[in-house]
Enzyme design. Structure first.
Site, mmCIF file in Angstrom:
data_model
loop_
_atom_site.group_PDB
_atom_site.id
_atom_site.type_symbol
_atom_site.label_atom_id
_atom_site.label_comp_id
_atom_site.label_asym_id
_atom_site.label_seq_id
_atom_site.Cartn_x
_atom_site.Cartn_y
_atom_site.Cartn_z
ATOM 1 N N ASN A 7 0.864 -1.188 0.000
ATOM 2 C CA ASN A 7 0.000 0.000 0.000
ATOM 3 C C ASN A 7 0.900 1.238 0.000
ATOM 4 O O ASN A 7 1.455 1.606 1.035
ATOM 5 C CB ASN A 7 -0.872 -0.054 1.265
ATOM 6 N N ARG A 85 -2.944 -1.972 -3.097
ATOM 7 C CA ARG A 85 -4.040 -1.032 -2.954
ATOM 8 C C ARG A 85 -3.852 0.080 -3.987
ATOM 9 O O ARG A 85 -2.785 0.692 -4.065
ATOM 10 C CB ARG A 85 -4.008 -0.421 -1.560
ATOM 11 N N HIS A 174 -12.245 4.888 0.077
ATOM 12 C CA HIS A 174 -12.253 4.043 1.289
ATOM 13 C C HIS A 174 -13.091 2.779 1.078
ATOM 14 O O HIS A 174 -13.559 2.177 2.042
ATOM 15 C CB HIS A 174 -12.852 4.782 2.516
ATOM 16 N N LEU A 203 -13.780 6.869 9.859
ATOM 17 C CA LEU A 203 -13.304 8.141 10.394
ATOM 18 C C LEU A 203 -11.840 8.015 10.790
ATOM 19 O O LEU A 203 -11.509 7.525 11.877
ATOM 20 C CB LEU A 203 -14.143 8.539 11.622
ATOM 21 N N GLY A 204 -10.962 8.375 9.874
ATOM 22 C CA GLY A 204 -9.526 8.380 10.160
ATOM 23 C C GLY A 204 -9.011 9.765 9.874
ATOM 24 O O GLY A 204 -9.712 10.748 10.118
ATOM 25 N N GLY A 206 -8.527 10.682 6.832
ATOM 26 C CA GLY A 206 -9.574 10.907 5.827
ATOM 27 C C GLY A 206 -10.865 10.318 6.378
ATOM 28 O O GLY A 206 -10.825 9.339 7.116
ATOM 29 N N ARG A 235 -8.484 18.087 5.510
ATOM 30 C CA ARG A 235 -9.334 18.408 4.349
ATOM 31 C C ARG A 235 -10.630 19.071 4.808
ATOM 32 O O ARG A 235 -11.218 18.658 5.816
ATOM 33 C CB ARG A 235 -9.663 17.133 3.569
ATOM 34 N N GLY A 327 -13.119 6.569 14.636
ATOM 35 C CA GLY A 327 -14.314 5.745 14.871
ATOM 36 C C GLY A 327 -14.052 4.606 15.843
ATOM 37 O O GLY A 327 -14.916 4.245 16.652
ATOM 38 N N GLU A 328 -12.835 4.045 15.804
ATOM 39 C CA GLU A 328 -12.522 2.910 16.673
ATOM 40 C C GLU A 328 -12.116 3.357 18.078
ATOM 41 O O GLU A 328 -12.279 2.611 19.037
ATOM 42 C CB GLU A 328 -11.372 2.089 16.066
ATOM 43 N N GLU A 379 -7.926 -3.246 6.333
ATOM 44 C CA GLU A 379 -7.842 -3.137 4.875
ATOM 45 C C GLU A 379 -6.837 -4.140 4.304
ATOM 46 O O GLU A 379 -7.039 -4.685 3.227
ATOM 47 C CB GLU A 379 -7.476 -1.701 4.490
HETATM 48 P P1 AMP Z 1 -6.292 6.671 10.831
HETATM 49 O O1 AMP Z 1 -6.086 7.593 9.651
HETATM 50 O O2 AMP Z 1 -7.373 5.660 10.626
HETATM 51 O O3 AMP Z 1 -5.009 6.074 11.359
HETATM 52 O O4 AMP Z 1 -6.836 7.610 12.030
HETATM 53 C C1 AMP Z 1 -6.084 8.675 12.528
HETATM 54 C C2 AMP Z 1 -6.968 9.490 13.477
HETATM 55 O O5 AMP Z 1 -7.397 8.658 14.566
HETATM 56 C C3 AMP Z 1 -6.240 10.678 14.109
HETATM 57 O O6 AMP Z 1 -7.081 11.820 14.093
HETATM 58 C C4 AMP Z 1 -6.038 10.205 15.530
HETATM 59 O O7 AMP Z 1 -5.972 11.286 16.442
HETATM 60 C C5 AMP Z 1 -7.300 9.399 15.754
HETATM 61 N N1 AMP Z 1 -7.167 8.587 16.960
HETATM 62 C C6 AMP Z 1 -6.335 7.534 17.167
HETATM 63 N N2 AMP Z 1 -6.441 7.123 18.466
HETATM 64 C C7 AMP Z 1 -7.359 7.934 19.066
HETATM 65 C C8 AMP Z 1 -7.907 8.033 20.390
HETATM 66 N N3 AMP Z 1 -7.543 7.200 21.358
HETATM 67 N N4 AMP Z 1 -8.814 9.001 20.637
HETATM 68 C C9 AMP Z 1 -9.187 9.871 19.665
HETATM 69 N N5 AMP Z 1 -8.711 9.833 18.408
HETATM 70 C C10 AMP Z 1 -7.810 8.882 18.112
#
Ligand code: AMP
Length: 399
Positions: A7, A85, A174, A203-204, A206, A235, A327-328, A379
């Site tokens: 990826n 990917r 996504h 929700l990451g 992106g 963004r 989201g997680e 993924e």
């Molecule tokens: P990803 O792109 O899926 O890796 O997600 C990144 C986002 O997840 C960033 O905004 C991080 O701050 C958020 N994130 C990761 N761990 C936590 C947490 N324990 N509480 C709040 N946001 C988190």
């Protein structure tokens, strides 16, 4: 038995060696800041992470590190297929495909639609083809899952010739994650996916929301590019289409500068003036930082509005799924989002929501609520499964 998943991002290369059936993953790694003095590779061999500097390292050099790791584990010869990917497949690919010279050309033709991502994906494909010329290699597209969108969801209300001549339509992204968590949610709900109407919120850094009916994407919040829709890390998501022209005249900025700012200096970062990182923003808001609080509140408000809008695409809603880093992990974002969605029938179970963090996932709503649940996305596993399926078919046909 083993599938290698590659990826490539605009300056990164993520890899994982997986058993697509069991999910077992003896090797994974992430090369970051490629091309800069700070480039490094973190390798995780059987749960034992090590970071090595790779100053000014290229994709090919990062690939060299991966090969050395495979050799150290004695697994180079055990790889059966490689899955890549690929962010944008335009409207040409609705499923994963075996990579041929023609497929490479179509991915190249999609570069204008994803100028940061597709060139990096091509670099990864080229490096892998050079190293493993005899293995089946498969492209798994972020856009493919959304090729089932009906025309009312994918067309913009712009001159029709923009669509017919220039491909101006909504593609969605996504898709690998939305497809994976929809399947996993059905498993957890104990109901067949073809019977379910779900909304999945990835929700990451992106962010996008997708309406999934019977396992097929019927609407999604990202569009022609991954800039449309929700507020994201850097963004803007949706803005008035009149904004670029207004700002060009008022502030003397070029279209390129405005587009770059909407992609890299907006969203949570732009609103807070602090960071694109939700965890840091929640901490800052907790200490009374008002711009941080506002950024989180706008993120949640726009998310809830988009989820409610997606319900229109489904007619009936069976469950809402949260995934991605925010989201997680952010119980706060989930709780405040559901609080705004009471009209759809969501009632939070606070204790369950607090428990559904750090790798566990699970349901987060009360027994009398429409179900909402956390599903950790994977993924890499999804790419490995789809790659093994396509490669299996290829072997089966004796190609
Ligand atoms: P990803 O792109 O899926 O890796 O997600 C990144 C986002 O997840 C960033 O905004 C991080 O701050 C958020 N994130 C990761 N761990 C936590 C947490 N324990 N509480 C709040 N946001 C988190």
């Amino acid at each position: 038995m083993w599938t290698l998943v590659v990826n490539c991002g605009s300056s990164s290369l993520k890899f994982a060696l997986l058993n697509p059936a069991s999910g077992e993953q003896p090797l994974s790694g992430l090369a970051e800041r490629l091309g800069s003095d700070l480039a490094s590779v973190r390798v995780d061999r059987n749960g034992d992470p090590v970071t090595v500097p790779l100053p000014r390292g290229s994709y090919a050099q990062a690939f060299g590190v991966l090969l050395a790791e495979l050799d150290a584990l004695g697994l180079r010869g055990a790889i059966r297929a490689i899955g890549h990917r690929v962010v944008h497949g335009g409207d040409r690919f609705s499923t994963p495909v075996l990579i041929t010279p023609e497929v490479v050309e179509v991915i190249r033709a999609c570069v204008p639609l994803a100028p940061l991502h597709n060139p990096a994906n091509l670099a990864g494909i080229e490096a892998a083809l050079a190293t493993f010329p005899d293995l089946p290699q498969v492209a798994v597209f972020d856009t493919a899952f959304h090729q089932t969108l009906p025309e009312i969801a994918y067309r913009y209300a712009v001159p029709a010739s923009w669509y017919t001549q220039h491909g101006v339509r909504r593609y969605g992204f996504h898709g690998i994650s939305h497809a994976y968590v929809a399947g996993e949610a059905a498993r957890r709900l104990g109901r067949p996916l073809p019977e379910l109407s779900l909304i999945t919120a990835h929700l990451g850094n992106g962010c996008s929301v997708t309406a999934v009916q019977g396992g097929r994407s019927v609407d999604t919040s990202m569009g022609l590019t991954p800039l449309e829709g929700l507020v994201m890390g850097t963004r803007s998501g949706d803005v008035d289409p009149g904004l670029p022209d207004y700002l060009a005249r008022q502030a003397g900025l070029s279209l390129t500068q405005i587009t770059a700012a909407l992609n890299r200096e907006s969203g949570l970062l732009g609103l807070s003036g602090l960071t694109n990182d939700m965890r840091e923003l929640e901490e800052a808001a907790g200490r009374g930082n008002e711009p941080a609080r506002l950024a989180v509140d706008i993120f949640v408000y726009r998310l809830a509005k988009t989820i409610a809008g997606m319900a229109v695409a489904l007619g009936r809603l069976d469950a809402l799924v949260f995934t991605g880093g925010i989201g997680e992990n952010s119980a706060g974002v989930r709780a405040t989002t559901l609080a705004r969605l009471g009209l759809l029938g969501f009632r939070l179970n606070e204790a369950a929501n607090a428990r559904a963090v750090r790798g566990q996932g699970g349901p987060i709503t009360a027994p009398d609520s429409l179900p909402a649940l956390v599903v950790n996305t994977n993924e890499e596993l999804m790419i490995a499964r789809e790659t093994a399926e396509v490669a299996g078919e290829v072997v089966g046909r004796g190609l």
